[in-house]
Design a protein around this motif. Structure first.
Motif, mmCIF file in Angstrom:
data_model
loop_
_atom_site.group_PDB
_atom_site.id
_atom_site.type_symbol
_atom_site.label_atom_id
_atom_site.label_comp_id
_atom_site.label_asym_id
_atom_site.label_seq_id
_atom_site.Cartn_x
_atom_site.Cartn_y
_atom_site.Cartn_z
ATOM 1 N N SER A 104 0.826 -1.215 0.000
ATOM 2 C CA SER A 104 0.000 0.000 0.000
ATOM 3 C C SER A 104 0.860 1.265 0.000
ATOM 4 C CB SER A 104 -0.910 0.021 1.237
ATOM 5 O OG SER A 104 -1.681 -1.139 1.353
ATOM 6 N N HIS A 105 2.153 1.082 0.158
ATOM 7 C CA HIS A 105 3.050 2.225 0.331
ATOM 8 C C HIS A 105 2.976 3.223 -0.818
ATOM 9 C CE1 HIS A 105 7.199 4.120 0.246
ATOM 10 N NE2 HIS A 105 6.789 4.409 1.456
ATOM 11 N N ALA A 106 2.980 2.726 -2.039
ATOM 12 C CA ALA A 106 2.957 3.631 -3.199
ATOM 13 C C ALA A 106 1.674 4.455 -3.229
ATOM 14 C CB ALA A 106 3.099 2.829 -4.490
ATOM 15 N N ALA A 107 0.546 3.829 -2.907
ATOM 16 C CA ALA A 107 -0.731 4.541 -2.919
ATOM 17 C C ALA A 107 -0.755 5.624 -1.848
ATOM 18 C CB ALA A 107 -1.881 3.554 -2.697
ATOM 19 N N VAL A 108 -0.190 5.343 -0.680
ATOM 20 C CA VAL A 108 -0.159 6.332 0.395
ATOM 21 C C VAL A 108 0.778 7.476 0.023
ATOM 22 C CG1 VAL A 108 0.403 6.733 2.817
ATOM 23 C CG2 VAL A 108 -0.763 4.631 2.147
ATOM 24 N N GLU A 109 1.912 7.125 -0.578
ATOM 25 C CA GLU A 109 2.863 8.154 -1.003
ATOM 26 C C GLU A 109 2.258 9.085 -2.048
ATOM 27 O OE1 GLU A 109 6.647 8.884 -0.561
ATOM 28 O OE2 GLU A 109 5.565 8.487 1.298
ATOM 29 N N ALA A 110 1.332 8.544 -2.846
ATOM 30 C CA ALA A 110 0.700 9.359 -3.890
ATOM 31 C C ALA A 110 -0.455 10.190 -3.350
ATOM 32 C CB ALA A 110 0.194 8.444 -5.008
ATOM 33 N N GLY A 111 -0.798 10.016 -2.080
ATOM 34 C CA GLY A 111 -1.929 10.721 -1.494
ATOM 35 C C GLY A 111 -1.546 12.034 -0.829
ATOM 36 N N SER A 112 -2.531 12.644 -0.212
ATOM 37 C CA SER A 112 -2.315 13.954 0.413
ATOM 38 C C SER A 112 -1.556 13.872 1.735
ATOM 39 C CB SER A 112 -3.667 14.639 0.657
ATOM 40 O OG SER A 112 -4.463 13.878 1.550
ATOM 41 N N VAL A 113 -1.361 12.663 2.267
ATOM 42 C CA VAL A 113 -0.668 12.518 3.549
ATOM 43 C C VAL A 113 0.833 12.271 3.377
ATOM 44 C CG1 VAL A 113 -2.743 11.640 4.686
ATOM 45 C CG2 VAL A 113 -1.129 10.013 3.672
ATOM 46 N N LYS A 114 1.316 12.340 2.169
ATOM 47 C CA LYS A 114 2.749 12.138 1.908
ATOM 48 C C LYS A 114 3.574 13.046 2.819
ATOM 49 C CE LYS A 114 6.251 12.599 -1.766
ATOM 50 N NZ LYS A 114 6.863 11.265 -1.626
ATOM 51 N N GLY A 115 4.551 12.453 3.506
ATOM 52 C CA GLY A 115 5.403 13.209 4.410
ATOM 53 C C GLY A 115 4.805 13.441 5.785
ATOM 54 N N LYS A 116 3.582 12.940 6.003
ATOM 55 C CA LYS A 116 2.896 13.178 7.285
ATOM 56 C C LYS A 116 2.416 11.870 7.920
ATOM 57 C CE LYS A 116 0.003 15.993 5.250
ATOM 58 N NZ LYS A 116 -1.096 16.962 5.009
ATOM 59 N N TYR A 117 3.120 10.803 7.662
ATOM 60 C CA TYR A 117 2.692 9.520 8.228
ATOM 61 C C TYR A 117 3.902 8.652 8.551
ATOM 62 C CZ TYR A 117 3.842 7.061 3.892
ATOM 63 O OH TYR A 117 4.518 6.521 2.822
ATOM 64 N N ALA A 118 3.653 7.619 9.341
ATOM 65 C CA ALA A 118 4.672 6.619 9.654
ATOM 66 C C ALA A 118 3.951 5.279 9.800
ATOM 67 C CB ALA A 118 5.416 6.983 10.932
ATOM 68 N N VAL A 119 4.728 4.206 9.938
ATOM 69 C CA VAL A 119 4.156 2.868 10.052
ATOM 70 C C VAL A 119 4.796 2.137 11.228
ATOM 71 C CG1 VAL A 119 3.678 0.697 8.858
ATOM 72 C CG2 VAL A 119 3.900 2.813 7.537
ATOM 73 N N VAL A 120 3.961 1.441 11.994
ATOM 74 C CA VAL A 120 4.436 0.579 13.076
ATOM 75 C C VAL A 120 3.685 -0.751 12.970
ATOM 76 C CG1 VAL A 120 5.030 2.448 14.672
ATOM 77 C CG2 VAL A 120 2.705 1.497 14.678
ATOM 78 N N PRO A 121 4.209 -1.815 13.551
ATOM 79 C CA PRO A 121 3.465 -3.078 13.544
ATOM 80 C C PRO A 121 2.111 -2.916 14.236
ATOM 81 C CG PRO A 121 5.751 -3.474 14.133
ATOM 82 C CD PRO A 121 5.556 -1.984 14.151
ATOM 83 N N LEU A 122 1.116 -3.631 13.770
ATOM 84 C CA LEU A 122 -0.187 -3.617 14.422
ATOM 85 C C LEU A 122 -0.050 -4.297 15.779
ATOM 86 C CD1 LEU A 122 -3.251 -2.963 13.950
ATOM 87 C CD2 LEU A 122 -3.507 -5.356 13.294
ATOM 88 N N PRO A 123 -0.426 -3.612 16.858
ATOM 89 C CA PRO A 123 -0.208 -4.200 18.186
ATOM 90 C C PRO A 123 -1.111 -5.389 18.479
ATOM 91 C CG PRO A 123 -1.454 -2.154 18.376
ATOM 92 C CD PRO A 123 -1.014 -2.264 16.942
ATOM 93 N N GLY A 124 -0.606 -6.280 19.334
ATOM 94 C CA GLY A 124 -1.383 -7.425 19.775
ATOM 95 C C GLY A 124 -2.117 -7.118 21.066
#
Length: 434
Positions: A284-304
């Motif tokens: 999904s990274h490319a789609a997010v990078e192409a969106g309006s949130v580019k430069g304003k997001y990060a990713v972490v593992p989904l917590p258990g």
């Protein structure tokens, strides 16, 4: 009509790892080849991507290397549209004379294709292959049915938690470290910023919901030999279902808007700035990078469930398999190794962003591309796979689990009644599959 070597078929279609629906061919009689020619032309069907040129370059390099090693051998690559692959593969299984020697296929298709008698058992060759020892266990599971190996993993895809760094900074909050905190954080964000979904969730997002079920100790189904019985209505699975469906409603993601959303819709909501968090894949990274949130997001593992733990993720992805009908088995297995080997997977990651299935190659990719790190960490924590049954295609395509989630979030059924109904449908599919 024959397709010229390495010519892409028209019409593009994006393969989202592990999300393609399965359409199984009717079970065929034994179509094993009675010869193993050591020269000639090998035909290969690969999936056509939206941006296919980078993939073609990587494949061409692998084919060139293979042809140089095998004098008198030529390889023809045809890129087929994903949306018509079911019909093409069905025809290939039923007409060996026109079938290719190798195919790319979605990893949830494995059990169905094996039942249909289309894929060759390559267990011996896979076990003797030196590179195979570094294959991720979940990826290897995706080519394994009843203990036998029917191909080699090409790439793997998992999901993690995308979050808006600007929103979190504005509210003075940190990424959640447990599922309970994930739910409370989502609600807090939506309360403070009503125009945002705290966490975008979808009633039709099966693979986004699975980590909640697995994190609570639940299972989709229990195996007994080669047979399966639904476990979606067990006490532990129901706790996971409750956790996921609690995210629907006016306190986070209104059911009227979110019940029908699938994975693509939730990622789109995040990428377009309508959600503070979303469960998205490395793909999904490319789609997010192409969106309006580019430069304003990060990713972490989904917590258990336990603070600091990681929820088990579904290991999606694609494989390369040799058809049982191939008259060039030895060569076809060799080409399978060339197309799925470490060198090719490293290049495919650079070209397409597909996560390698080898631990060492994936770790190296994470060093070069920081965005990969949370997904690698998620895989390292232990990814999971769907039941290795030909019934899974029917279960997935008939929307049994999305129907269950939607019945719950709409208030038509409680968790117990909806999960019981889903289990009954799943058991019927398992019984039909034999």
């Amino acid at each position: 009509m024959k397709i010229s070597a390495r010519t892409a078929a028209p019409v593009a279609a994006l393969v989202l790892a592990g999300l393609t629906a399965t359409a199984c061919a009717p079970q065929t009689s034994d179509n094993s080849a009675d010869k193993d020619e050591k020269s000639g032309t090998l035909r290969v069907w690969l999936f056509q991507e939206v941006g296919n040129k980078p993939k073609e370059k990587v494949v061409d390099a692998a084919v060139d290397a293979f042809e140089k090693k095998h004098e008198g051998t030529k390889v023809e690559i045809e890129y087929i549209p994903v949306e018509t692959r079911a019909q093409r593969v069905k025809a290939a299984f039923n007409d060996p004379k026109s079938a290719p020697d190798l195919i790319e296929y979605g990893n949830t298709d494995t059990a169905g294709y094996v039942k249909d008698g289309g894929l060759a058992d390559v267990s011996t060759e896979f076990a003797a292959w030196d590179e195979a020892k570094d294959t991720d266990p979940a990826a290897k599971q995706s080519v394994t049915v009843d203990g036998k190996v029917y191909g080699a993993p090409l790439f793997v895809g998992v999901r993690a938690l995308y979050y808006r760094t600007d929103v979190f900074a504005d509210l003075g909050i940190q990424p959640p470290k447990s599922q309970a905190e994930l739910v409370s954080t989502a609600r807090k964000i939506h309360k403070k910023k009503p125009g945002l979904y705290g966490l975008a969730v979808g009633g039709a997002y099966t693979y986004g919901a699975m980590p909640f079920i697995w994190a609570h100790g639940g299972e989709l189904a229990d195996a007994s030999g080669s047979t399966y019985k639904a476990a979606i209505n067990s006490e532990k699975a129901r706790k996971g279902i409750e956790a996921y469906t609690s995210l629907f409603g006016d306190t986070n993601c209104p059911a009227a808007k979110c019940a029908a959303m699938g994975g693509n819709a939730t990622v789109t909501a995040f990428a377009s700035g309508k959600a503070a968090m979303a469960i998205g894949g490395d793909f999904s990274h490319a789609a997010v990078e192409a969106g309006s949130v580019k430069g304003k997001y990060a990713v972490v593992p989904l917590p258990g469930v336990t603070e600091g733990s990681i929820a088990p993720a579904f290991a999606g992805g694609n494989n390369i398999g040799v058809l049982k009908s191939s008259a060039h088995r030895t060569l076809a297995v060799g080409l399978m190794k060339e197309l799925t080997g470490k060198a090719t997977q490293a290049k495919m990651f650079d070209a397409m962003g597909f996560l390698p299935t080898y631990k060492d190659v994936r770790d190296d990719a994470a060093k070069r591309e920081p965005f990969v790190a949370p997904f690698v960490e998620t895989l390292g924590a232990g990814a999971r796979f769907v039941p290795a049954s030909p019934a899974w295609g029917q279960i997935d395509s008939s929307l049994i689990l999305p129907t269950m989630f939607q019945e719950i979030v709409s208030g038509r059924k409680d968790v117990a009644a909806a999960s019981d109904a889903a289990a009954k449908k799943m058991d019927a599919a398992f019984a039909d599959a034999g």
